[in-house]
Design a protein around this motif. Sequence first.
Motif, PDB file in Angstrom:
ATOM      1  N   GLY A 160      60.361  55.189  40.044  1.00 49.92           N
ATOM      2  CA  GLY A 160      61.558  54.908  40.841  1.00 49.92           C
ATOM      3  C   GLY A 160      62.063  53.484  40.680  1.00 49.92           C
ATOM      4  N   LEU A 161      61.270  52.622  40.016  1.00 49.60           N
ATOM      5  CA  LEU A 161      61.625  51.195  39.962  1.00 49.60           C
ATOM      6  C   LEU A 161      63.032  50.930  39.418  1.00 49.60           C
ATOM      7  CD1 LEU A 161      58.186  49.699  38.744  1.00 49.60           C
ATOM      8  CD2 LEU A 161      59.028  49.928  41.090  1.00 49.60           C
ATOM      9  N   PRO A 162      63.429  51.569  38.287  1.00 53.72           N
ATOM     10  CA  PRO A 162      64.770  51.272  37.759  1.00 53.72           C
ATOM     11  C   PRO A 162      65.881  51.628  38.754  1.00 53.72           C
ATOM     12  CG  PRO A 162      63.522  52.663  36.213  1.00 53.72           C
ATOM     13  CD  PRO A 162      62.690  52.528  37.448  1.00 53.72           C
ATOM     14  N   PHE A 163      65.633  52.661  39.547  1.00 58.48           N
ATOM     15  CA  PHE A 163      66.678  53.128  40.467  1.00 58.48           C
ATOM     16  C   PHE A 163      66.763  52.240  41.700  1.00 58.48           C
ATOM     17  CE2 PHE A 163      64.886  56.510  37.925  1.00 58.48           C
ATOM     18  CZ  PHE A 163      66.018  56.890  37.216  1.00 58.48           C
ATOM     19  N   LEU A 211      52.826  59.478  30.882  1.00 58.00           N
ATOM     20  CA  LEU A 211      53.806  60.033  31.817  1.00 58.00           C
ATOM     21  C   LEU A 211      53.143  60.436  33.127  1.00 58.00           C
ATOM     22  CD1 LEU A 211      56.001  62.262  29.477  1.00 58.00           C
ATOM     23  CD2 LEU A 211      56.632  60.087  30.516  1.00 58.00           C
ATOM     24  N   ALA A 212      53.969  60.453  34.167  1.00 57.84           N
ATOM     25  CA  ALA A 212      53.432  60.610  35.526  1.00 57.84           C
ATOM     26  C   ALA A 212      52.956  62.030  35.824  1.00 57.84           C
ATOM     27  CB  ALA A 212      54.490  60.190  36.537  1.00 57.84           C
ATOM     28  N   GLY A 213      53.606  63.046  35.268  1.00 57.55           N
ATOM     29  CA  GLY A 213      53.183  64.427  35.549  1.00 57.55           C
ATOM     30  C   GLY A 213      51.746  64.657  35.085  1.00 57.55           C
ATOM     31  N   ILE A 254      37.980  56.410  36.261  1.00 56.33           N
ATOM     32  CA  ILE A 254      38.745  55.299  35.694  1.00 56.33           C
ATOM     33  C   ILE A 254      40.213  55.733  35.624  1.00 56.33           C
ATOM     34  CG2 ILE A 254      39.055  53.794  33.683  1.00 56.33           C
ATOM     35  CD1 ILE A 254      36.099  54.322  33.002  1.00 56.33           C
ATOM     36  N   ALA A 255      41.059  55.051  36.376  1.00 56.32           N
ATOM     37  CA  ALA A 255      42.497  55.384  36.388  1.00 56.32           C
ATOM     38  C   ALA A 255      43.278  54.090  36.251  1.00 56.32           C
ATOM     39  CB  ALA A 255      42.856  56.136  37.669  1.00 56.32           C
ATOM     40  N   THR A 256      42.965  53.367  35.172  1.00 52.81           N
ATOM     41  CA  THR A 256      43.495  52.011  35.001  1.00 52.81           C
ATOM     42  C   THR A 256      44.878  51.963  34.356  1.00 52.81           C
ATOM     43  OG1 THR A 256      42.138  51.941  33.006  1.00 52.81           O
ATOM     44  CG2 THR A 256      41.263  50.820  34.930  1.00 52.81           C
ATOM     45  N   ALA A 298      37.842  60.054  33.776  1.00 48.38           N
ATOM     46  CA  ALA A 298      39.004  59.191  33.559  1.00 48.38           C
ATOM     47  C   ALA A 298      40.254  60.051  33.618  1.00 48.38           C
ATOM     48  CB  ALA A 298      38.897  58.476  32.214  1.00 48.38           C
ATOM     49  N   ALA A 299      41.372  59.450  34.027  1.00 49.06           N
ATOM     50  CA  ALA A 299      42.622  60.206  34.177  1.00 49.06           C
ATOM     51  C   ALA A 299      43.811  59.264  34.062  1.00 49.06           C
ATOM     52  CB  ALA A 299      42.639  60.893  35.545  1.00 49.06           C
ATOM     53  N   GLY A 300      44.931  59.826  33.620  1.00 51.17           N
ATOM     54  CA  GLY A 300      46.186  59.067  33.596  1.00 51.17           C
ATOM     55  C   GLY A 300      46.468  58.423  32.245  1.00 51.17           C
TER      56      GLY A 300
HETATM   57  P1  FAD Z   1      49.352  53.336  36.684  1.00 48.52           P
HETATM   58  O1  FAD Z   1      50.356  53.998  37.531  1.00 48.52           O
HETATM   59  O2  FAD Z   1      49.775  52.269  35.761  1.00 48.52           O
HETATM   60  O3  FAD Z   1      48.205  52.791  37.631  1.00 48.52           O
HETATM   61  C1  FAD Z   1      47.090  52.122  37.141  1.00 48.52           C
HETATM   62  C2  FAD Z   1      46.659  51.119  38.173  1.00 48.52           C
HETATM   63  O4  FAD Z   1      45.383  50.632  37.828  1.00 48.52           O
HETATM   64  C3  FAD Z   1      47.571  49.891  38.207  1.00 48.52           C
HETATM   65  O5  FAD Z   1      48.084  49.725  39.499  1.00 48.52           O
HETATM   66  C4  FAD Z   1      46.651  48.741  37.822  1.00 48.52           C
HETATM   67  O6  FAD Z   1      46.929  47.569  38.550  1.00 48.52           O
HETATM   68  C5  FAD Z   1      45.293  49.284  38.194  1.00 48.52           C
HETATM   69  N1  FAD Z   1      44.219  48.676  37.418  1.00 48.52           N
HETATM   70  C6  FAD Z   1      44.139  48.526  36.077  1.00 48.52           C
HETATM   71  N2  FAD Z   1      42.980  47.945  35.726  1.00 48.52           N
HETATM   72  C7  FAD Z   1      42.308  47.726  36.874  1.00 48.52           C
HETATM   73  C8  FAD Z   1      41.055  47.152  37.167  1.00 48.52           C
HETATM   74  N3  FAD Z   1      40.259  46.703  36.203  1.00 48.52           N
HETATM   75  N4  FAD Z   1      40.657  47.059  38.465  1.00 48.52           N
HETATM   76  C9  FAD Z   1      41.460  47.521  39.464  1.00 48.52           C
HETATM   77  N5  FAD Z   1      42.676  48.072  39.228  1.00 48.52           N
HETATM   78  C10 FAD Z   1      43.088  48.180  37.960  1.00 48.52           C
HETATM   79  N6  FAD Z   1      56.722  58.758  33.958  1.00 48.52           N
HETATM   80  C11 FAD Z   1      57.364  59.932  34.071  1.00 48.52           C
HETATM   81  O7  FAD Z   1      56.744  60.988  33.856  1.00 48.52           O
HETATM   82  N7  FAD Z   1      58.689  59.976  34.406  1.00 48.52           N
HETATM   83  C12 FAD Z   1      59.403  58.857  34.652  1.00 48.52           C
HETATM   84  O8  FAD Z   1      60.598  58.930  34.975  1.00 48.52           O
HETATM   85  C13 FAD Z   1      58.758  57.616  34.537  1.00 48.52           C
HETATM   86  N8  FAD Z   1      59.426  56.466  34.757  1.00 48.52           N
HETATM   87  C14 FAD Z   1      58.766  55.277  34.670  1.00 48.52           C
HETATM   88  C15 FAD Z   1      59.481  54.116  34.891  1.00 48.52           C
HETATM   89  C16 FAD Z   1      58.856  52.895  34.818  1.00 48.52           C
HETATM   90  C17 FAD Z   1      59.646  51.658  35.051  1.00 48.52           C
HETATM   91  C18 FAD Z   1      57.464  52.834  34.502  1.00 48.52           C
HETATM   92  C19 FAD Z   1      56.763  51.528  34.424  1.00 48.52           C
HETATM   93  C20 FAD Z   1      56.754  53.989  34.260  1.00 48.52           C
HETATM   94  C21 FAD Z   1      57.398  55.224  34.341  1.00 48.52           C
HETATM   95  N9  FAD Z   1      56.717  56.421  34.097  1.00 48.52           N
HETATM   96  C22 FAD Z   1      57.380  57.614  34.190  1.00 48.52           C
HETATM   97  C23 FAD Z   1      55.308  56.431  33.694  1.00 48.52           C
HETATM   98  C24 FAD Z   1      54.395  56.659  34.878  1.00 48.52           C
HETATM   99  O9  FAD Z   1      54.689  55.717  35.862  1.00 48.52           O
HETATM  100  C25 FAD Z   1      52.955  56.546  34.425  1.00 48.52           C
HETATM  101  O10 FAD Z   1      52.699  57.527  33.458  1.00 48.52           O
HETATM  102  C26 FAD Z   1      51.977  56.723  35.572  1.00 48.52           C
HETATM  103  O11 FAD Z   1      52.202  55.782  36.575  1.00 48.52           O
HETATM  104  C27 FAD Z   1      50.546  56.612  35.062  1.00 48.52           C
HETATM  105  O12 FAD Z   1      49.663  56.659  36.121  1.00 48.52           O
HETATM  106  P2  FAD Z   1      48.268  55.937  36.057  1.00 48.52           P
HETATM  107  O13 FAD Z   1      47.681  56.118  37.412  1.00 48.52           O
HETATM  108  O14 FAD Z   1      47.518  56.384  34.891  1.00 48.52           O
HETATM  109  O15 FAD Z   1      48.595  54.413  35.777  1.00 48.52           O
END
Ligand code: FAD
Length: 449
Positions: free
Chosen positions: A45-48, A300-302, A110-112, A280-282
Amino acid sequence: SKEKLIIIGGVAAGASAAAKARRTNEFIDITIYEKTANVSYANCGLPFYIAGIINNRKNLLLHTPKSLGKRFNLNIFTKHEVIDIDPKSKTVLVKSGDNTFEDKFDKLIIATGAKTVIPKIKGIEQTPFFQMKTVEDVDQIKEFIEKNNPKSAIIIGGGYIGVEIAEALYHSNIKATIIEAQKHILPNYSHEIVLAIEDKMKEVGVNIHTEKFVEEVSYDNKHYKVILNDGTILHSDMLFVATGVAPNIELAKKAGITLGETGAIKTNEYMQTNYDFIYAAGDAVEKFHIVSKQYVFLPLAGPANREGRVAGCNAAGGMLQNPGVLGTSVVGFLDKIVAKTGLSFDEAIAAGFDADFVYTEDPDHAEYYPGYKYIFMKTVFDKRTKKVLGVEASGSYATVRKVDAIASAIYGDLTIYDLENIDFCYAPPFGSARDNINKAGFVAANQDR
Ligand code: FAD
């Protein structure tokens, strides 16, 4: 004592994992360590928010650490970074401010996530620039815009984040210039699909430089100067870097966790790493592509949410499997949308399929009902099995419905003959008696006879 689950990272995958772990098991102890100040926020949602379409910052924060912790009975520590994992003693080393301490786990997730890749450009280290990854990033961008009233911006990178930044800047009356090294913006799509967005950008004054590299950047505290490889010199009031992301794997790698060919963490379908008690995930994890049967990096978020649920469930004693991804994605620029699922024609050929494709272009609802717009589709199928392999499409908002429906068709292993026959919604304001997908199936079946 209680079994303890530790989750590293508290956004999409981490927060989903925590919620699902709690739903699976009400007795375990669940702790999230997140290095930033926020958990469970909507990065998509950040861009919006910059655009002013989402105008309340609170709406980006789906949960505060407190509300998330309370709702699912979690211990959440923000501004806590995990700096080491020791699989042997099942401990993590956590850093918070000047303090470091150890914490023990039975299961670890691990969801880094991923991090922005900063390209090697002359001057980039001395030049302040913006990126759009976290809530803190957009706070800085918003503050800069409000204080300095910038008129122009250069965006390095024309992937979907670059396009979303350009749209956000358009809404903020800032003239954007995108620089993209590949032949066209959104290089994950075929060029003919992306033309709709490129044309729209030109129409509203977004400049696009393709097949150009940025060689040098500098900033004189007021203006940016950007030099391209062909000698073009550009100036702007803001500079964004959006050249893609890479998985955050340093921590896992140091702990001896196996990485896959893509460079991201390798897991099985239960989201277990090579240590069966570490999941691990994400974005940090590579994904199995259901159609190509290859491993891909697809941040991607899904998928991140679904993988988080699987990891959370299994780590808490349940049993779920993750089938993999279709690579379904969408991006818009104003009223032009491009979306895809499965494999593009080029990807299908690269994956070894005897593939073919058809183009179709049809209205998104009955032509005799006012206000219809066109949807352009490139539907890819296997010549031998007739199975649908993928689609790329562009056009109105309804494009998303078509691509989603085809995602279901691919997931269900359907053929082009099925596409001809599926019964879709129809009334004049909403669709056509011969739906765009029926038409694609019909054309594909005819081409193939
Ligand atoms: P993240 O959401 O990045 O979360 C990982 C977290 O882990 C972070 O907060 C980080 O600080 C934390 N972390 C990392 N290392 C450590 C550590 N060592 N110790 C503690 N914490 C740690 N995807 C879509 O499908 N559709 C979209 O429209 C879309 N738009 C996006 C727009 C923007 C601007 C961005 C940046 C991303 C967008 N995405 C979109 C991608 C989506 O946001 C990511 O795929 C999703 O957030 C991934 O989830 P995640 O939990 O794996 O990682």
